[in-house]
Design an enzyme around this catalytic site. Structure first.
Site, mmCIF file in Angstrom:
data_model
loop_
_atom_site.group_PDB
_atom_site.id
_atom_site.type_symbol
_atom_site.label_atom_id
_atom_site.label_comp_id
_atom_site.label_asym_id
_atom_site.label_seq_id
_atom_site.Cartn_x
_atom_site.Cartn_y
_atom_site.Cartn_z
ATOM 1 N N LYS A 1 27.931 38.749 60.544
ATOM 2 C CA LYS A 1 27.621 39.631 61.413
ATOM 3 C C LYS A 1 26.854 38.937 62.964
ATOM 4 O O LYS A 1 28.011 40.023 63.470
ATOM 5 C CB LYS A 1 26.042 40.413 61.019
ATOM 6 C CG LYS A 1 25.638 41.749 59.923
ATOM 7 C CD LYS A 1 24.465 42.464 59.994
ATOM 8 C CE LYS A 1 23.638 41.477 59.896
ATOM 9 N NZ LYS A 1 23.651 41.174 59.004
ATOM 10 N N ARG B 1 17.528 48.354 60.489
ATOM 11 C CA ARG B 1 17.406 47.574 58.437
ATOM 12 C C ARG B 1 16.375 48.745 57.663
ATOM 13 O O ARG B 1 16.513 48.508 56.260
ATOM 14 C CB ARG B 1 16.967 46.035 58.415
ATOM 15 C CG ARG B 1 17.284 45.924 58.170
ATOM 16 C CD ARG B 1 16.773 43.691 58.384
ATOM 17 N NE ARG B 1 16.965 42.556 58.283
ATOM 18 C CZ ARG B 1 18.060 41.733 58.826
ATOM 19 N NH1 ARG B 1 17.605 41.851 60.377
ATOM 20 N NH2 ARG B 1 18.536 40.389 58.338
ATOM 21 N N ARG C 1 24.414 26.520 55.420
ATOM 22 C CA ARG C 1 24.387 27.512 56.520
ATOM 23 C C ARG C 1 23.197 26.261 57.431
ATOM 24 O O ARG C 1 21.994 26.113 57.403
ATOM 25 C CB ARG C 1 23.736 28.950 56.753
ATOM 26 C CG ARG C 1 23.359 29.418 58.258
ATOM 27 C CD ARG C 1 23.286 31.127 58.200
ATOM 28 N NE ARG C 1 22.538 31.673 58.000
ATOM 29 C CZ ARG C 1 22.218 31.918 58.515
ATOM 30 N NH1 ARG C 1 23.000 33.949 58.933
ATOM 31 N NH2 ARG C 1 20.711 33.597 58.771
ATOM 32 N N ARG D 1 17.621 27.024 58.550
ATOM 33 C CA ARG D 1 16.449 28.038 58.788
ATOM 34 C C ARG D 1 14.960 28.052 57.084
ATOM 35 O O ARG D 1 15.430 28.395 56.700
ATOM 36 C CB ARG D 1 16.537 29.737 58.905
ATOM 37 C CG ARG D 1 17.314 30.115 60.777
ATOM 38 C CD ARG D 1 18.116 30.873 60.627
ATOM 39 N NE ARG D 1 17.453 32.162 59.973
ATOM 40 C CZ ARG D 1 17.927 33.188 59.593
ATOM 41 N NH1 ARG D 1 19.245 33.543 60.749
ATOM 42 N NH2 ARG D 1 17.986 34.293 59.100
ATOM 43 N N ARG E 1 15.436 38.517 50.520
ATOM 44 C CA ARG E 1 15.868 39.358 51.474
ATOM 45 C C ARG E 1 17.554 40.041 50.484
ATOM 46 O O ARG E 1 17.459 41.248 51.155
ATOM 47 C CB ARG E 1 16.892 38.305 52.702
ATOM 48 C CG ARG E 1 15.603 37.529 53.396
ATOM 49 C CD ARG E 1 16.242 36.135 54.070
ATOM 50 N NE ARG E 1 17.437 36.677 54.708
ATOM 51 C CZ ARG E 1 18.241 35.225 55.339
ATOM 52 N NH1 ARG E 1 17.635 33.929 55.108
ATOM 53 N NH2 ARG E 1 19.158 35.456 56.496
#
Ligand code: AMP
Length: 219
Positions: A13, A88, A127, A160, A171
């Site tokens: 996204k 969300r 990531r 992160r 998540r």
């Protein structure tokens, strides 16, 4: 044009929002990024949300609604905006609709980037995020020019805190429990455009452009 990008974590996204932002010349509002800035600046909100975010939970609707609305009222959003990571929950979606209605504005399109849970886990493992400007890289699919360093600002690339395995599982759970209700909400409004996010970054980008410029081609 006012757009929303929906999809599970690591569906791409953020990357796609940046392409759209450049093409349409409107800003991207990333709720995760807005929250991370609050944490970095150690504001009152930042101190309230740091721990919640690291665990992969959602921050309270009241806080994210407040931050979003504060940002959306700024001058650069008047010609349009792209939302990444908001709404969300159904409560947030309703909040946004009501606020925009007061302004005689609306959401034009909602793009859902679809990827499997296995793909989410595979992608998050590689990531890396810039600690300065928040740009996102992937060791395999989108590596920085110099290892460990952001191409844009030279900032240090980090993993992160919510990209740990436990936080990722949390998540994903929240995505299925809460954010899929937001998908239904926009589907009922006839605004949802679905894109297969398992393809290359460029193919996803081309499909998104095609769909928002010509929604009738959604099939
Ligand atoms: P993201 O960068 O979009 O993956 O968001 C990172 C984290 O910020 C999420 O796991 C949540 O803890 C928090 N967050 C981001 N957007 C929202 C939102 N719309 N509502 C509540 N919490 C959010």
């Amino acid at each position: 044009m006012n757009l929303i990008l929906l999809g599970p974590p690591a569906s791409g996204k953020g990357t796609q929002a940046e392409f759209l932002s450049q093409k349409l010349n409107i800003p991207t509002l990333s709720m995760g990024q807005l929250l991370r800035e609050e944490v970095k600046r150690k504001t009152t909100i930042g101190q309230q949300v740091a721990e919640i975010m690291s665990s992969g939970e959602l921050v309270p609707n009241s806080l994210s609604n407040e931050l979003l609305w504060r940002r959306i009222q700024q001058a650069d959003c008047q010609q349009g905006f792209i939302l990444d990571g908001f709404p969300r929950t159904r409560i947030q979606a309703k909040f946004l609709d009501d606020k925009l209605k007061d302004w005689q504005k609306k959401i034009d399109h909602v793009v859902l980037v679809v990827i499997t849970d296995e793909e989410v886990v595979r992608r998050l493992a590689g990531r890396r995020t810039c600690s300065q400007c928040g740009d996102i890289y992937h060791l395999e699919f989108n590596p920085p020019k110099q290892p460990g360093k952001c191409d844009e600002c030279g900032g240090k690339l980090i993993i992160r805190p919510d990209d740990t395995e436990q936080a990722i599982r949390q998540r994903l759970k929240i995505y299925h429990e809460e954010t899929e209700k937001v998908v239904e909400y926009y589907q009922q409004q006839g605004k949802l455009l679905k894109v297969d996010g398992n393809q290359s970054i460029e193919s996803v980008r081309d499909n998104i452009f095609r769909l928002i410029l010509n929604p009738a081609s959604a099939g």
